[in-house]
Structure formats: structure tokens, C-alpha cells
Design a protein around this motif. Sequence first.
Motif, short mmCIF file in Angstrom:
data_model
loop_
_atom_site.label_atom_id
_atom_site.label_comp_id
_atom_site.label_asym_id
_atom_site.label_seq_id
_atom_site.Cartn_x
_atom_site.Cartn_y
_atom_site.Cartn_z
N ILE A 190 0.84 -1.19 0.00
CA ILE A 190 0.00 0.00 0.00
C ILE A 190 0.88 1.24 0.00
O ILE A 190 2.04 1.20 0.40
CB ILE A 190 -0.97 0.06 1.20
N ILE A 191 0.31 2.32 -0.49
CA ILE A 191 0.97 3.63 -0.44
C ILE A 191 -0.02 4.58 0.20
O ILE A 191 -1.14 4.75 -0.27
CB ILE A 191 1.40 4.11 -1.84
N LEU A 192 0.41 5.19 1.31
CA LEU A 192 -0.45 6.06 2.10
C LEU A 192 -0.10 7.53 1.88
O LEU A 192 1.08 7.87 1.77
CB LEU A 192 -0.28 5.75 3.60
N PRO A 193 -1.11 8.42 1.88
CA PRO A 193 -0.84 9.86 1.77
C PRO A 193 -0.63 10.47 3.16
O PRO A 193 -1.58 10.91 3.81
CB PRO A 193 -2.13 10.38 1.12
N THR A 194 0.59 10.50 3.64
CA THR A 194 0.85 11.04 4.98
C THR A 194 1.04 12.55 4.92
O THR A 194 1.16 13.13 3.84
CB THR A 194 2.10 10.39 5.62
N ASN A 195 1.11 13.17 6.08
CA ASN A 195 1.30 14.62 6.15
C ASN A 195 2.68 15.05 5.67
O ASN A 195 2.90 16.22 5.38
CB ASN A 195 1.07 15.11 7.58
N THR A 196 3.62 14.11 5.59
CA THR A 196 4.98 14.45 5.15
C THR A 196 5.30 13.87 3.77
O THR A 196 6.45 13.89 3.35
CB THR A 196 6.01 13.94 6.16
N GLY A 197 4.30 13.35 3.07
CA GLY A 197 4.50 12.77 1.75
C GLY A 197 3.96 11.36 1.69
O GLY A 197 3.36 10.86 2.65
N GLN A 198 4.17 10.70 0.58
CA GLN A 198 3.67 9.34 0.42
C GLN A 198 4.58 8.35 1.14
O GLN A 198 5.79 8.52 1.17
CB GLN A 198 3.60 8.97 -1.07
N MET A 199 3.95 7.31 1.70
CA MET A 199 4.70 6.31 2.43
C MET A 199 4.24 4.92 1.97
O MET A 199 3.05 4.61 2.00
CB MET A 199 4.45 6.44 3.94
N GLY A 200 5.20 4.10 1.54
CA GLY A 200 4.89 2.74 1.12
C GLY A 200 4.99 1.77 2.29
O GLY A 200 5.81 1.95 3.18
N VAL A 201 4.13 0.75 2.27
CA VAL A 201 4.15 -0.28 3.30
C VAL A 201 4.10 -1.64 2.61
O VAL A 201 3.22 -1.91 1.80
CB VAL A 201 2.94 -0.15 4.26
N LEU A 202 5.07 -2.48 2.95
CA LEU A 202 5.13 -3.86 2.49
C LEU A 202 5.01 -4.77 3.70
O LEU A 202 5.02 -4.32 4.84
CB LEU A 202 6.46 -4.13 1.77
N ALA A 203 4.92 -6.07 3.45
CA ALA A 203 4.86 -7.04 4.54
C ALA A 203 6.09 -6.89 5.44
O ALA A 203 7.17 -6.52 4.98
CB ALA A 203 4.78 -8.45 3.97
N ASN A 204 5.91 -7.16 6.72
CA ASN A 204 6.96 -7.08 7.75
C ASN A 204 7.49 -5.67 7.97
O ASN A 204 8.63 -5.50 8.39
CB ASN A 204 8.10 -8.05 7.44
N HIS A 205 6.68 -4.67 7.69
CA HIS A 205 7.06 -3.27 7.94
C HIS A 205 7.19 -3.05 9.44
O HIS A 205 6.48 -3.66 10.24
CB HIS A 205 6.00 -2.34 7.36
N ALA A 206 8.07 -2.16 9.83
CA ALA A 206 8.23 -1.80 11.24
C ALA A 206 6.93 -1.18 11.77
O ALA A 206 6.24 -0.47 11.04
CB ALA A 206 9.37 -0.80 11.40
N PRO A 207 6.58 -1.44 13.01
CA PRO A 207 5.37 -0.86 13.58
C PRO A 207 5.44 0.67 13.59
O PRO A 207 6.50 1.24 13.86
CB PRO A 207 5.34 -1.39 15.01
N LEU A 208 4.31 1.32 13.30
CA LEU A 208 4.26 2.78 13.33
C LEU A 208 2.84 3.27 13.35
O LEU A 208 1.92 2.56 12.98
CB LEU A 208 5.03 3.40 12.17
N ILE A 209 2.69 4.51 13.77
CA ILE A 209 1.44 5.25 13.68
C ILE A 209 1.76 6.52 12.92
O ILE A 209 2.76 7.19 13.21
CB ILE A 209 0.87 5.60 15.06
#
Length: 134
Positions: free
Chosen positions: A22-41
Motif C-alpha cells: 500500500i501507499i499512504l498519503p501522509t502529512n509528510t508525503g507518500q509512504m509505502g508499506v510492504l509485509a513485515n514493515h516496522a510498527p508505526l502510527i
Amino acid sequence: MSLQICIMTPDCIFLNEQAEEIILPTNTGQMGVLANHAPLITALDIGVMLIRTKTEWVSLALMGGFALVKQNKVTVLVNEAESSQNINVEEANTAFETAKLRLEQAEGQKQKVEANFSFKRARARFQVAKQSQK
């Protein structure tokens, strides 16, 4: 291994399915997430979320919120979400052009903030609608 994606709005569970990326529209730009991504909010901006399944990319318009990534589960809490099936391309284009004009003509801090919000929302909806035509 895949990601379990759950998108929730105040009204309902908008989407609950598996994805490869997935690619998320964050407040600081786009962020990609793949399997085994580090935990975050992360805080989400108004924009387009891209979801890659095994066969295709799907785009959704998100209207701000938060995302939690933990143990291959992505929980997205948003004010509103829309898929391309619910957006009329011509109406979205008209709304985008109108919002762009209002942003250019905005005077004063309050008017600029409101115009920017409307512009981001209209742009996200138009981008999702336009991508579905490809």
C-alpha cells in the motif's frame, strides 16, 4: 506474505481485505508499506491511497485520518473514504477546477485554509476517478 488492510470511517468498515503493498498519503508525503514493515502510527493527509493486490492497483480517496501498521496489519481510520466506483469523473473534474480557482482567489488566512482543504479533497477525488478510466 501479505498485509491485512482495514479502512474504517465513522459510519462503517469501508474496506477489509488482503494486499501485497500500500501507499499512504501522509502529512509528510507518500509512504509505502510492504509485509513485515516496522510498527508505526502516522497521520494521514487528504489524498490518494494506493493498494496493490495480486492482480491490480486500486486507488481510494482518503479524507485525512491516521494509520496504524503493526504485525502485517494496517488499520486506517479516516473521516471519509471513496472508491472510483462512487465518483463521477466529470463532476470530480468540475469540482477540482472550481476548488483550484477558489484557492487562487482566496484572501485572508481563514479563506485560504478553507480553500486549501476543498482543493485537496477535490484533487484526491479527481485523481481517483481519473485513474479508474485507465
